[in-house]
Each structure stands twice: as structure tokens, then as C-alpha cells.
Write a protein that holds these residues in place. Structure first.
Motif, PDB file in Angstrom:
ATOM      1  N   LEU A 145     -31.523 -32.129  -0.886  1.00 57.63           N
ATOM      2  CA  LEU A 145     -32.773 -32.860  -1.112  1.00 57.63           C
ATOM      3  C   LEU A 145     -33.881 -31.927  -1.588  1.00 57.63           C
ATOM      4  N   PHE A 146     -33.959 -30.746  -0.997  1.00 58.86           N
ATOM      5  CA  PHE A 146     -34.979 -29.779  -1.418  1.00 58.86           C
ATOM      6  C   PHE A 146     -34.781 -29.400  -2.885  1.00 58.86           C
ATOM      7  N   LEU A 147     -33.541 -29.147  -3.273  1.00 66.53           N
ATOM      8  CA  LEU A 147     -33.265 -28.792  -4.666  1.00 66.53           C
ATOM      9  C   LEU A 147     -33.600 -29.953  -5.598  1.00 66.53           C
ATOM     10  N   LYS A 148     -33.249 -31.162  -5.197  1.00 72.47           N
ATOM     11  CA  LYS A 148     -33.511 -32.337  -6.025  1.00 72.47           C
ATOM     12  C   LYS A 148     -35.001 -32.585  -6.219  1.00 72.47           C
ATOM     13  N   LEU A 149     -35.743 -32.554  -5.119  1.00 70.78           N
ATOM     14  CA  LEU A 149     -37.133 -33.000  -5.135  1.00 70.78           C
ATOM     15  C   LEU A 149     -38.141 -31.894  -5.449  1.00 70.78           C
ATOM     16  N   VAL A 150     -37.785 -30.649  -5.133  1.00 74.28           N
ATOM     17  CA  VAL A 150     -38.752 -29.562  -5.271  1.00 74.28           C
ATOM     18  C   VAL A 150     -38.378 -28.596  -6.399  1.00 74.28           C
ATOM     19  N   VAL A 151     -37.135 -28.146  -6.419  1.00 75.39           N
ATOM     20  CA  VAL A 151     -36.731 -27.117  -7.378  1.00 75.39           C
ATOM     21  C   VAL A 151     -36.395 -27.708  -8.739  1.00 75.39           C
ATOM     22  N   PHE A 152     -35.666 -28.832  -8.758  1.00 68.68           N
ATOM     23  CA  PHE A 152     -35.228 -29.437 -10.026  1.00 68.68           C
ATOM     24  C   PHE A 152     -35.656 -30.900 -10.141  1.00 68.68           C
ATOM     25  N   PRO A 153     -36.935 -31.195  -9.940  1.00 71.68           N
ATOM     26  CA  PRO A 153     -37.360 -32.603  -9.962  1.00 71.68           C
ATOM     27  C   PRO A 153     -37.296 -33.238 -11.353  1.00 71.68           C
ATOM     28  N   GLU A 154     -37.224 -32.409 -12.389  1.00 72.28           N
ATOM     29  CA  GLU A 154     -37.251 -32.939 -13.756  1.00 72.28           C
ATOM     30  C   GLU A 154     -35.857 -33.294 -14.271  1.00 72.28           C
ATOM     31  N   ARG A 155     -34.819 -33.015 -13.506  1.00 71.09           N
ATOM     32  CA  ARG A 155     -33.454 -33.274 -13.964  1.00 71.09           C
ATOM     33  C   ARG A 155     -33.171 -34.778 -13.998  1.00 71.09           C
ATOM     34  N   TRP A 157     -25.464 -43.518 -28.526  1.00 74.93           N
ATOM     35  CA  TRP A 157     -24.161 -43.591 -27.895  1.00 74.93           C
ATOM     36  C   TRP A 157     -24.048 -44.853 -27.031  1.00 74.93           C
ATOM     37  N   GLU A 158     -23.022 -45.626 -27.250  1.00 75.90           N
ATOM     38  CA  GLU A 158     -22.788 -46.834 -26.467  1.00 75.90           C
ATOM     39  C   GLU A 158     -21.925 -46.486 -25.254  1.00 75.90           C
ATOM     40  N   TYR A 159     -22.571 -45.986 -24.215  1.00 78.51           N
ATOM     41  CA  TYR A 159     -21.864 -45.568 -23.019  1.00 78.51           C
ATOM     42  C   TYR A 159     -21.424 -46.772 -22.184  1.00 78.51           C
ATOM     43  N   HIS A 160     -20.464 -46.522 -21.327  1.00 75.95           N
ATOM     44  CA  HIS A 160     -19.904 -47.569 -20.478  1.00 75.95           C
ATOM     45  C   HIS A 160     -20.495 -47.479 -19.071  1.00 75.95           C
ATOM     46  N   VAL A 161     -20.991 -48.582 -18.578  1.00 72.44           N
ATOM     47  CA  VAL A 161     -21.425 -48.664 -17.187  1.00 72.44           C
ATOM     48  C   VAL A 161     -20.812 -49.916 -16.563  1.00 72.44           C
ATOM     49  N   ILE A 162     -20.568 -49.856 -15.274  1.00 74.51           N
ATOM     50  CA  ILE A 162     -19.960 -50.976 -14.571  1.00 74.51           C
ATOM     51  C   ILE A 162     -21.013 -52.049 -14.323  1.00 74.51           C
ATOM     52  N   LYS A 163     -20.673 -53.273 -14.613  1.00 73.62           N
ATOM     53  CA  LYS A 163     -21.603 -54.384 -14.491  1.00 73.62           C
ATOM     54  C   LYS A 163     -22.096 -54.525 -13.053  1.00 73.62           C
ATOM     55  N   ASP A 164     -23.413 -54.708 -12.926  1.00 74.89           N
ATOM     56  CA  ASP A 164     -24.095 -54.948 -11.645  1.00 74.89           C
ATOM     57  C   ASP A 164     -24.103 -53.726 -10.721  1.00 74.89           C
ATOM     58  N   LEU A 165     -23.653 -52.577 -11.208  1.00 75.89           N
ATOM     59  CA  LEU A 165     -23.712 -51.364 -10.390  1.00 75.89           C
ATOM     60  C   LEU A 165     -25.094 -50.746 -10.495  1.00 75.89           C
ATOM     61  N   HIS A 166     -25.705 -50.474  -9.353  1.00 77.63           N
ATOM     62  CA  HIS A 166     -27.024 -49.824  -9.366  1.00 77.63           C
ATOM     63  C   HIS A 166     -26.854 -48.349  -9.740  1.00 77.63           C
ATOM     64  N   ILE A 167     -27.573 -47.916 -10.750  1.00 80.95           N
ATOM     65  CA  ILE A 167     -27.480 -46.536 -11.220  1.00 80.95           C
ATOM     66  C   ILE A 167     -28.854 -45.885 -11.130  1.00 80.95           C
ATOM     67  N   ASN A 168     -28.912 -44.749 -10.455  1.00 80.13           N
ATOM     68  CA  ASN A 168     -30.166 -44.024 -10.328  1.00 80.13           C
ATOM     69  C   ASN A 168     -30.520 -43.330 -11.643  1.00 80.13           C
ATOM     70  N   GLU A 169     -31.786 -42.950 -11.777  1.00 82.48           N
ATOM     71  CA  GLU A 169     -32.249 -42.387 -13.040  1.00 82.48           C
ATOM     72  C   GLU A 169     -32.827 -40.984 -12.916  1.00 82.48           C
ATOM     73  N   TYR A 170     -33.219 -40.572 -11.721  1.00 84.63           N
ATOM     74  CA  TYR A 170     -33.888 -39.286 -11.560  1.00 84.63           C
ATOM     75  C   TYR A 170     -33.201 -38.443 -10.476  1.00 84.63           C
ATOM     76  N   ASN A 171     -33.667 -37.182 -10.352  1.00 82.20           N
ATOM     77  CA  ASN A 171     -33.186 -36.260  -9.316  1.00 82.20           C
ATOM     78  C   ASN A 171     -31.674 -36.091  -9.375  1.00 82.20           C
ATOM     79  N   SER A 172     -31.208 -35.610 -10.511  1.00 82.50           N
ATOM     80  CA  SER A 172     -29.774 -35.530 -10.754  1.00 82.50           C
ATOM     81  C   SER A 172     -29.104 -34.305 -10.138  1.00 82.50           C
ATOM     82  N   PHE A 173     -29.824 -33.196 -10.032  1.00 79.88           N
ATOM     83  CA  PHE A 173     -29.194 -31.926  -9.649  1.00 79.88           C
ATOM     84  C   PHE A 173     -29.661 -31.444  -8.286  1.00 79.88           C
ATOM     85  N   PRO A 174     -28.725 -31.166  -7.367  1.00 82.27           N
ATOM     86  CA  PRO A 174     -27.266 -31.349  -7.457  1.00 82.27           C
ATOM     87  C   PRO A 174     -26.864 -32.746  -6.992  1.00 82.27           C
ATOM     88  N   SER A 175     -25.576 -33.039  -7.050  1.00 87.89           N
ATOM     89  CA  SER A 175     -25.074 -34.325  -6.576  1.00 87.89           C
ATOM     90  C   SER A 175     -25.007 -34.337  -5.052  1.00 87.89           C
TER      91      SER A 175
END
Length: 211
Positions: free
Chosen positions: A94-104, A116-134
Motif C-alpha cells: 500500500l505504501f508503494l502504491k499510494l506514496v512511492v508510485f501513485p502515478e502508475r 488497440w481493441e483489448y479484451h475485458v471480461i463483461k461486468d468485471l470491475h477493473i481498477n484504473e490507478y495504483n498499479s505498482f505493485p500488485s
């Protein structure tokens, strides 16, 4: 117990994990993160779409807590080791996500203006920010690394790596993370469990044995 002895006792786990790191690390050096996620995303299938939304729970915090609580009932010390490793690795993540790499940005936002026409699963909630690390991958490797260290049957250590790796792969398949996010998460979770295990052994004696 020092690190070298821990590695020798759990050589199946560590050899399997090292091979995983070498393969994924080699791919990361050879291809860009955009190329890697495109490859995984293009390799989608109906069975994958059905399975991975559930397999990703192998790294969900709720799942790890349930496993830890069940272990508290069966073996109190083992349960605490799992929960402490999960808590420490989670806080660092959480510290890395929110403080060190908040722009990821996560893939969905990263490719927002791409053709690019990427594939996503229908009705699956997908987050948009704080990618690094998983975070899911961090939790999965923290859990399964600790279980491998505690498990009496060391020859089965590879299964712990496999289950954690499935959780990590699911995060990329579900378009929640880039490969580099899961790679870092695996290192964070594994290193945390190594540290917690060794500190426990130094202060309290031999850790419990499961199985």
C-alpha cells in the motif's frame, strides 16, 4: 536458522521460484510492458474468462485472512506467521502504491486512448490507478511462501509457487495489472515471508511444522 539453511531446506520451492523469476524477468527484458500485456490479453479464451475471476481470489486479502484464521485454530503459531507476513507485505504494498508510485496507471487507464481493441471480461470491475505493485500477487506469494516454509512435505514446494503464480497471472489476464506489477509483488511477498520466518526463528525458536 540462517537464510542459506532455509533455502536448502526448501530447495524445491526456491528452485521453482528462481526459474519463474528467470523466465518472467527474461521476458521483461526482451519485451516492453505493452507487448507483454498484449500477448496475455490476446491469449484470452472462454474457459479463462470463466476461471480467472475466481482463481484471482488466491491472492485476495479476505482469502488470506480466512486461511490464517483457520490455521490459528489448527496451529496458533502457524496462523500468526501467515497473518503477520500478510499484514507486513500488505502495508508495504500500500505504501508503494499510494506514496512511492501513485502515478502508475493500470492497463485500462493506460490504454484509454489507444487504438488497440483489448479484451475485458463483461461486468468485471477493473481498477484504473495504483498499479505498482500488485497487491493480490504480493498477498499470494506471502501466503504460499510461508506455507511452503512451514509444510513438512518439502518436495511439494513447487505447488506453492504454482498457486501463487496463478494468482499473479490472473491479475494480468483480468487486465488489472502489468507483468512488472506482478513480478514486483511476488518479490515483495516472498521476501517478507522469508524475513518474518527468520525473525520468528531467531526470537522464539523453531517455527511450527504443518502436515
Amino acid at each position: 536458522m540462517n537464510l542459506s539453511l532455509l533455502i536448502r531446506q526448501n530447495r524445491v520451492f526456491f528452485i521453482t521460484y528462481l526459474l519463474l523469476l528467470l523466465v518472467v524477468g527474461g521476458l521483461m527484458l526482451t519485451y516492453t510492458k505493452e507487448q507483454l500485456i498484449r500477448f496475455v490479453n490476446d491469449f484470452n479464451s472462454p474457459p479463462g474468462d470463466a476461471l480467472f475471476p475466481y482463481l484471482t481470489y488466491l491472492g485476495d486479502g479476505g482469502f488470506v485472512v480466512v486461511v490464517g484464521v483457520l490455521l490459528l485454530v489448527l496451529n496458533r503459531r502457524a496462523g500468526w506467521l501467515v497473518l503477520v507476513s500478510f499484514a507486513i507485505s500488505g502495508l508495504i504494498s500500500l505504501f508503494l502504491k499510494l506514496v512511492v508510485f501513485p502515478e502508475r496507471l493500470r492497463p485500462l487507464r493506460y490504454f484509454e486512448h489507444s487504438n488497440w481493441e483489448y479484451h475485458v471480461i463483461k461486468d468485471l470491475h477493473i481498477n484504473e490507478y495504483n498499479s505498482f505493485p500488485s497487491g493480490h500477487t504480493t498477498s499470494a506469494f506471502a501466503l504460499f511462501a510461508m506455507l511452503a516454509f512451514l509444510w513438512r512435505h518439502k518436495a511439494w514446494g513447487w505447488t506453492c509457487v504454482l498457486l501463487a503464480a496463478i494468482a499473479g497471472y490472473s491479475r494480468v489476464y483480468l487486465f488489472q495489472h502489468f507483468v512488472e506489477d506482478t513480478f514486483a509483488g511476488s518479490l515483495l511477498g516472498t521476501i517478507t515471508s522469508i524475513g518474518v520466518y527468520l525473525v520468528y526463528q531467531k526470537r522464539f525458536g523453531n517455527p511450527p511444522v504443518l502436515g
